[in-house]
Scaffold this motif. Structure first.
Motif, short mmCIF file in Angstrom:
data_model
loop_
_atom_site.label_atom_id
_atom_site.label_comp_id
_atom_site.label_asym_id
_atom_site.label_seq_id
_atom_site.Cartn_x
_atom_site.Cartn_y
_atom_site.Cartn_z
N PHE A 68 0.80 -1.22 0.00
CA PHE A 68 0.00 0.00 0.00
C PHE A 68 0.84 1.27 0.00
N PRO A 69 1.85 1.42 0.86
CA PRO A 69 2.65 2.66 0.82
C PRO A 69 3.30 2.88 -0.54
N LEU A 70 3.74 1.81 -1.18
CA LEU A 70 4.37 1.93 -2.49
C LEU A 70 3.35 2.37 -3.52
N LYS A 71 2.14 1.79 -3.49
CA LYS A 71 1.10 2.16 -4.45
C LYS A 71 0.68 3.62 -4.26
N SER A 72 0.51 4.05 -3.02
CA SER A 72 0.07 5.43 -2.80
C SER A 72 1.17 6.42 -3.18
N ALA A 73 2.43 6.06 -2.98
CA ALA A 73 3.53 6.93 -3.38
C ALA A 73 3.60 7.03 -4.90
N ALA A 74 3.38 5.91 -5.58
CA ALA A 74 3.40 5.92 -7.05
C ALA A 74 2.24 6.75 -7.59
N LEU A 75 1.07 6.62 -6.98
CA LEU A 75 -0.10 7.40 -7.39
C LEU A 75 0.15 8.89 -7.17
N ALA A 76 0.69 9.25 -6.02
CA ALA A 76 0.97 10.65 -5.73
C ALA A 76 1.98 11.22 -6.72
N ALA A 77 3.01 10.44 -7.06
CA ALA A 77 4.01 10.89 -8.04
C ALA A 77 3.38 11.08 -9.41
N ALA A 78 2.48 10.16 -9.80
CA ALA A 78 1.83 10.27 -11.10
C ALA A 78 0.93 11.50 -11.17
N LEU A 79 0.24 11.80 -10.07
CA LEU A 79 -0.66 12.95 -10.05
C LEU A 79 0.10 14.28 -10.13
N LEU A 80 1.34 14.28 -9.70
CA LEU A 80 2.13 15.51 -9.78
C LEU A 80 2.36 15.95 -11.22
N PHE A 81 2.34 15.01 -12.15
CA PHE A 81 2.64 15.32 -13.54
C PHE A 81 1.40 15.47 -14.41
N VAL A 82 0.23 15.37 -13.82
CA VAL A 82 -1.02 15.56 -14.56
C VAL A 82 -1.36 17.04 -14.52
N PRO A 83 -1.48 17.69 -15.68
CA PRO A 83 -1.83 19.11 -15.65
C PRO A 83 -3.26 19.29 -15.15
N ILE A 84 -3.42 20.19 -14.21
CA ILE A 84 -4.74 20.47 -13.65
C ILE A 84 -5.23 21.78 -14.24
N ILE A 85 -6.29 21.73 -15.00
CA ILE A 85 -6.86 22.92 -15.63
C ILE A 85 -8.27 23.09 -15.08
N PRO A 86 -8.49 24.15 -14.32
CA PRO A 86 -9.82 24.34 -13.74
C PRO A 86 -10.88 24.56 -14.82
N ALA A 87 -12.09 24.12 -14.51
CA ALA A 87 -13.20 24.32 -15.44
C ALA A 87 -13.44 25.81 -15.62
N GLY A 88 -13.62 26.23 -16.85
CA GLY A 88 -13.88 27.63 -17.13
C GLY A 88 -12.63 28.49 -17.07
N ALA A 89 -11.47 27.87 -17.16
CA ALA A 89 -10.23 28.65 -17.12
C ALA A 89 -10.14 29.55 -18.34
N ALA A 90 -9.53 30.69 -18.16
CA ALA A 90 -9.37 31.64 -19.25
C ALA A 90 -8.47 31.05 -20.32
N PRO A 91 -8.73 31.35 -21.59
CA PRO A 91 -7.87 30.83 -22.64
C PRO A 91 -6.49 31.46 -22.56
N ALA A 92 -5.54 30.82 -23.23
CA ALA A 92 -4.18 31.35 -23.26
C ALA A 92 -4.22 32.76 -23.84
N PRO A 93 -3.31 33.67 -23.41
CA PRO A 93 -3.35 35.05 -23.89
C PRO A 93 -3.34 35.19 -25.41
N GLU A 94 -2.67 34.27 -26.11
CA GLU A 94 -2.65 34.39 -27.58
C GLU A 94 -4.02 34.10 -28.20
N MET A 136 -6.81 35.29 -26.81
CA MET A 136 -7.67 36.41 -26.46
C MET A 136 -7.65 37.44 -27.59
N ILE A 137 -8.71 38.23 -27.67
CA ILE A 137 -8.85 39.24 -28.72
C ILE A 137 -8.19 40.54 -28.26
N VAL A 138 -7.31 41.07 -29.08
CA VAL A 138 -6.62 42.32 -28.76
C VAL A 138 -7.56 43.48 -29.04
#
Length: 137
Positions: free
Chosen positions: A9-35, A37-39
């Motif tokens: 169990f400790p090994l599995k939870s450590a592996a899961l935590a490490a994997a989650l660190l590399f998953v990009p988290i993008i909140p729902a409704g996040a603003a689009p990248a500046p490029e 956006m309309i100038v």
């Protein structure tokens, strides 16, 4: 509540935590990248003198500088979300305070957001400035 007794169990939870660190988290409704956006060519700003409670709403063009009280406000850019995205306007402002007999002192330089004024606010004892919207083409 189930108790995990497996020695892996400790090994599995450590592996899961490490994997989650590399998953990009993008909140729902996040603003689009500046490029994405309309100038826009201008911004509508609001200014407040906290001592007199005087407010003023004004439009300023990109590249223009306006004086309000002892502040010189310069607009460097204004962008807004496309119509299919949640409304958001962002303006890049440079604010300098001009005191008589003293050198100009930078007060603020950065992006201000209309939907979240506290996210990047100008901190000043006497004045407040915030973005209402972007205008123009």
């Amino acid at each position: 509540m189930t108790k995990f007794t497996t020695p892996f169990f400790p090994l599995k939870s450590a592996a899961l935590a490490a994997a989650l660190l590399f998953v990009p988290i993008i909140p729902a409704g996040a603003a689009p990248a500046p490029e994405q956006m309309i100038v826009r060519s201008a911004a509508k700003l609001q200014w407040l003198d906290k001592v007199t409670a005087r407010t003023s709403t004004f439009t300023i063009a990109v590249g223009e500088t306006k004086t309000m009280g002892s502040l010189r406000i310069s607009l460097r850019a204004c962008k807004e979300n496309p119509p299919i995205e949640p409304p958001e306007s962002a303006a890049f402002l440079e604010v300098v305070e001009m005191k008589p007999g003293e050198q100009a002192e930078p007060v603020f330089s950065g992006w201000m957001f209309a939907s979240s004024p506290a996210l990047s606010a100008m901190e000043h004892a006497i004045y407040d400035v915030w973005v209402l919207s972007c205008n123009g083409q």
